[in-house]
Design a protein around this motif. Structure first.
Motif, PDB file in Angstrom:
ATOM      1  N   PRO A 142      -5.142 -55.854-112.152  1.00  0.00           N
ATOM      2  CA  PRO A 142      -5.961 -54.770-111.599  1.00  0.00           C
ATOM      3  C   PRO A 142      -7.424 -54.819-112.016  1.00  0.00           C
ATOM      4  CG  PRO A 142      -3.884 -53.917-112.453  1.00  0.00           C
ATOM      5  CD  PRO A 142      -3.968 -55.354-112.885  1.00  0.00           C
ATOM      6  N   SER A 143      -7.723 -55.361-113.189  1.00  0.00           N
ATOM      7  CA  SER A 143      -9.102 -55.337-113.685  1.00  0.00           C
ATOM      8  C   SER A 143     -10.047 -56.176-112.827  1.00  0.00           C
ATOM      9  CB  SER A 143      -9.150 -55.825-115.134  1.00  0.00           C
ATOM     10  OG  SER A 143      -8.787 -57.188-115.223  1.00  0.00           O
ATOM     11  N   PHE A 144      -9.514 -57.106-112.031  1.00  0.00           N
ATOM     12  CA  PHE A 144     -10.369 -57.972-111.239  1.00  0.00           C
ATOM     13  C   PHE A 144     -10.643 -57.414-109.844  1.00  0.00           C
ATOM     14  CE2 PHE A 144      -8.632 -60.790-114.464  1.00  0.00           C
ATOM     15  CZ  PHE A 144      -9.806 -61.338-114.948  1.00  0.00           C
ATOM     16  N   GLY A 145      -9.887 -56.403-109.422  1.00  0.00           N
ATOM     17  CA  GLY A 145     -10.193 -55.672-108.195  1.00  0.00           C
ATOM     18  C   GLY A 145     -10.284 -56.514-106.943  1.00  0.00           C
ATOM     19  N   VAL A 146      -9.319 -57.399-106.714  1.00  0.00           N
ATOM     20  CA  VAL A 146      -9.318 -58.215-105.498  1.00  0.00           C
ATOM     21  C   VAL A 146      -9.046 -57.314-104.296  1.00  0.00           C
ATOM     22  CG1 VAL A 146      -8.229 -60.136-104.295  1.00  0.00           C
ATOM     23  CG2 VAL A 146      -8.536 -60.225-106.779  1.00  0.00           C
ATOM     24  N   LEU A 147      -9.869 -57.440-103.251  1.00  0.00           N
ATOM     25  CA  LEU A 147      -9.730 -56.588-102.074  1.00  0.00           C
ATOM     26  C   LEU A 147      -8.527 -56.991-101.225  1.00  0.00           C
ATOM     27  CD1 LEU A 147     -13.448 -56.248-100.905  1.00  0.00           C
ATOM     28  CD2 LEU A 147     -12.041 -54.502-102.013  1.00  0.00           C
ATOM     29  N   LYS A 148      -7.833 -55.987-100.711  1.00  0.00           N
ATOM     30  CA  LYS A 148      -6.707 -56.197 -99.814  1.00  0.00           C
ATOM     31  C   LYS A 148      -6.846 -55.247 -98.635  1.00  0.00           C
ATOM     32  CE  LYS A 148      -4.848 -55.695-103.725  1.00  0.00           C
ATOM     33  NZ  LYS A 148      -4.004 -55.368-104.905  1.00  0.00           N
ATOM     34  N   THR A 149      -6.529 -55.720 -97.444  1.00  0.00           N
ATOM     35  CA  THR A 149      -6.665 -54.906 -96.235  1.00  0.00           C
ATOM     36  C   THR A 149      -5.297 -54.674 -95.605  1.00  0.00           C
ATOM     37  OG1 THR A 149      -8.908 -55.693 -95.798  1.00  0.00           O
ATOM     38  CG2 THR A 149      -7.700 -54.761 -93.937  1.00  0.00           C
ATOM     39  N   TYR A 150      -5.054 -53.423 -95.219  1.00  0.00           N
ATOM     40  CA  TYR A 150      -3.780 -53.002 -94.639  1.00  0.00           C
ATOM     41  C   TYR A 150      -4.011 -52.345 -93.287  1.00  0.00           C
ATOM     42  CZ  TYR A 150      -2.226 -53.539 -99.465  1.00  0.00           C
ATOM     43  OH  TYR A 150      -1.966 -54.035-100.707  1.00  0.00           O
ATOM     44  N   ILE A 151      -3.060 -52.540 -92.398  1.00  0.00           N
ATOM     45  CA  ILE A 151      -3.030 -51.819 -91.128  1.00  0.00           C
ATOM     46  C   ILE A 151      -1.832 -50.884 -91.188  1.00  0.00           C
ATOM     47  CG2 ILE A 151      -2.921 -51.960 -88.618  1.00  0.00           C
ATOM     48  CD1 ILE A 151      -5.378 -53.304 -89.748  1.00  0.00           C
ATOM     49  N   ALA A 152      -2.084 -49.587 -90.991  1.00  0.00           N
ATOM     50  CA  ALA A 152      -1.025 -48.583 -91.092  1.00  0.00           C
ATOM     51  C   ALA A 152      -0.889 -47.824 -89.783  1.00  0.00           C
ATOM     52  CB  ALA A 152      -1.323 -47.606 -92.226  1.00  0.00           C
ATOM     53  N   LYS A 153       0.354 -47.684 -89.327  1.00  0.00           N
ATOM     54  CA  LYS A 153       0.661 -46.767 -88.229  1.00  0.00           C
ATOM     55  C   LYS A 153       1.126 -45.476 -88.867  1.00  0.00           C
ATOM     56  CE  LYS A 153       3.385 -46.225 -84.011  1.00  0.00           C
ATOM     57  NZ  LYS A 153       4.414 -46.847 -83.110  1.00  0.00           N
ATOM     58  N   VAL A 154       0.503 -44.363 -88.496  1.00  0.00           N
ATOM     59  CA  VAL A 154       0.789 -43.091 -89.148  1.00  0.00           C
ATOM     60  C   VAL A 154       1.123 -42.022 -88.116  1.00  0.00           C
ATOM     61  CG1 VAL A 154      -0.768 -43.665 -91.048  1.00  0.00           C
ATOM     62  CG2 VAL A 154      -1.628 -42.314 -89.123  1.00  0.00           C
ATOM     63  N   ASP A 155       1.776 -40.974 -88.563  1.00  0.00           N
ATOM     64  CA  ASP A 155       2.049 -39.816 -87.713  1.00  0.00           C
ATOM     65  C   ASP A 155       0.780 -39.009 -87.504  1.00  0.00           C
ATOM     66  OD1 ASP A 155       4.760 -40.381 -87.456  1.00  0.00           O
ATOM     67  OD2 ASP A 155       5.331 -39.151 -89.181  1.00  0.00           O
ATOM     68  N   SER A 192      -1.437 -42.701 -84.900  1.00  0.00           N
ATOM     69  CA  SER A 192      -2.741 -43.358 -85.047  1.00  0.00           C
ATOM     70  C   SER A 192      -2.558 -44.671 -85.793  1.00  0.00           C
ATOM     71  CB  SER A 192      -3.711 -42.463 -85.834  1.00  0.00           C
ATOM     72  OG  SER A 192      -3.870 -41.200 -85.228  1.00  0.00           O
ATOM     73  N   ILE A 193      -3.512 -45.590 -85.596  1.00  0.00           N
ATOM     74  CA  ILE A 193      -3.548 -46.853 -86.322  1.00  0.00           C
ATOM     75  C   ILE A 193      -4.802 -46.858 -87.191  1.00  0.00           C
ATOM     76  CG2 ILE A 193      -3.505 -49.358 -86.196  1.00  0.00           C
ATOM     77  CD1 ILE A 193      -1.048 -48.111 -85.000  1.00  0.00           C
ATOM     78  N   VAL A 194      -4.612 -47.019 -88.498  1.00  0.00           N
ATOM     79  CA  VAL A 194      -5.715 -46.962 -89.449  1.00  0.00           C
ATOM     80  C   VAL A 194      -5.764 -48.259 -90.240  1.00  0.00           C
ATOM     81  CG1 VAL A 194      -6.698 -45.717 -91.414  1.00  0.00           C
ATOM     82  CG2 VAL A 194      -5.415 -44.463 -89.669  1.00  0.00           C
ATOM     83  N   GLU A 195      -6.980 -48.763 -90.483  1.00  0.00           N
ATOM     84  CA  GLU A 195      -7.185 -49.933 -91.336  1.00  0.00           C
ATOM     85  C   GLU A 195      -7.814 -49.476 -92.643  1.00  0.00           C
ATOM     86  OE1 GLU A 195      -8.870 -54.029 -90.084  1.00  0.00           O
ATOM     87  OE2 GLU A 195     -10.567 -52.946 -90.990  1.00  0.00           O
ATOM     88  N   LEU A 196      -7.176 -49.852 -93.760  1.00  0.00           N
ATOM     89  CA  LEU A 196      -7.690 -49.505 -95.079  1.00  0.00           C
ATOM     90  C   LEU A 196      -7.923 -50.776 -95.893  1.00  0.00           C
ATOM     91  CD1 LEU A 196      -5.597 -46.467 -96.438  1.00  0.00           C
ATOM     92  CD2 LEU A 196      -7.917 -46.451 -95.537  1.00  0.00           C
ATOM     93  N   THR A 197      -9.063 -50.853 -96.558  1.00  0.00           N
ATOM     94  CA  THR A 197      -9.353 -51.936 -97.489  1.00  0.00           C
ATOM     95  C   THR A 197      -9.600 -51.327 -98.854  1.00  0.00           C
ATOM     96  OG1 THR A 197     -10.342 -53.329 -95.774  1.00  0.00           O
ATOM     97  CG2 THR A 197     -10.910 -53.830 -98.061  1.00  0.00           C
ATOM     98  N   LEU A 198      -8.895 -51.807 -99.852  1.00  0.00           N
ATOM     99  CA  LEU A 198      -9.073 -51.278-101.209  1.00  0.00           C
ATOM    100  C   LEU A 198      -8.710 -52.312-102.251  1.00  0.00           C
ATOM    101  CD1 LEU A 198      -5.873 -50.359-101.997  1.00  0.00           C
ATOM    102  CD2 LEU A 198      -6.461 -48.646-100.328  1.00  0.00           C
ATOM    103  N   HIS A 199      -9.172 -52.055-103.474  1.00  0.00           N
ATOM    104  CA  HIS A 199      -8.905 -53.000-104.558  1.00  0.00           C
ATOM    105  C   HIS A 199      -7.939 -52.440-105.585  1.00  0.00           C
ATOM    106  CE1 HIS A 199     -12.299 -50.548-106.112  1.00  0.00           C
ATOM    107  NE2 HIS A 199     -11.665 -50.683-107.274  1.00  0.00           N
TER     108      HIS A 199
END
Length: 282
Positions: A142-155, A192-199
């Motif tokens: 976790p200390s290196f904070g590599v970015l990851k991107t997700y696609i989520a289908k939500v209610d 809805s379809i949402v794209e999230l990028t976080l580390h």
């Protein structure tokens, strides 16, 4: 000293190390002649220093080589594989409950591969399998904070205000959290379809964030991890990373260590597997 040992001051002793252009050719960078041209052009670095002498010898085990700022993998025994993990597969090499796990994929390779980080059983997408414990440790820690991107289908219908809330920050039971990037990809009457990028490496963080803003996740896929993108790899599909992709991962790892410092000792298992580093599921 035995009769067969050559003293270090002997003028007839063999030079130490391997010629840089030979190492580069063996690593698949280019032919030896083209590698010489890259060196002469000042495009090659050894341990962060530009090298232009064709006679330079290096230690392929301990020295670091990069071309045009991109790291070169010198160890042919290391393997890097991308898996599009399907839904229903547990991110474990030997699930204690007998559920379908990653062994069905890792057993296809001679090397003893392990997964970098985890995706929960109901999340699909990009997972890295490797036998490079050092690289895996940095990518998963976790200390290196590599970015990851997700696609989520939500209610529900996600509003622009909700997207802003995700990037501005929300409070969860284990502390505040904000997405590095968020955008709305599609909206219909009920989903809805949402794209999230976080580390963040927190447990099931994407699902918890979206639930907190009133939009429970019904489908979730990880599309990217650091410089890697899932592309058109089908669910359950495997492929070796390209030399360019491996170089980008190694560059990310080296840059992260230069900026943050090496991971704390003792957080890896003795066999090099990073499983104890990031036991979280997205």
């Amino acid at each position: 000293m035995t009769p067969f040992e050559i003293p270090p001051w002997d003028d007839n002793a063999e030079p130490q190390g391997v010629r840089l252009q030979k190492v580069m050719a063996a690593a698949g960078v280019a032919s030896r002649r083209v590698s010489e041209q890259l060196i002469e052009a000042g495009r090659v670095e050894v341990n962060g220093q530009v090298v232009i002498e064709l006679g330079r010898r290096i230690d392929p085990v301990n020295d670091q080589v990069s071309v045009d700022g991109v790291a070169v993998q010198l160890d042919p025994a290391k393997r890097y594989v991308m898996l599009n993990k399907p839904i229903g597969i547990v991110s474990s090499l030997a699930d204690q409950y007998g559920r379908p796990d990653l062994q069905r994929y890792t057993e296809q390779y001679e090397e003893r591969l392990f997964n970098v980080g985890r995706l929960d059983a109901e999340t699909s997408g990009l997972l890295i399998l490797t036998n490079d414990g050092d690289l895996a440790h940095v990518l998963a820690h976790p200390s290196f904070g590599v970015l990851k991107t997700y696609i989520a289908k939500v209610d529900g219908r996600v509003s622009p205000q909700t997207v802003s809330k995700l990037t501005n920050g929300i409070d969860l039971e284990d502390g505040p959290i904000s997405a590095d990037k968020a955008r709305l990809l599609d909206v219909d009457r009920e989903t809805s379809i949402v794209e999230l990028t976080l580390h963040s490496g927190r447990n099931r963080i994407v699902r918890r964030m979206l639930h907190e803003v009133g939009h429970p996740v019904t489908e979730l896929v990880r599309r990217s991890f650091g410089p890697l993108n899932l592309g058109t790899l089908k669910a359950g599909g495997l492929r070796d990373l390209t030399k360019v992709e491996v170089g980008l991962l190694l560059t990310l790892s080296r840059d992260a260590i230069d900026e943050v410092g090496p991971p704390a000792a003792g957080s890896e298992e003795s066999d090099g597997s990073p499983q104890s580093v990031e036991e979280t599921e997205e």
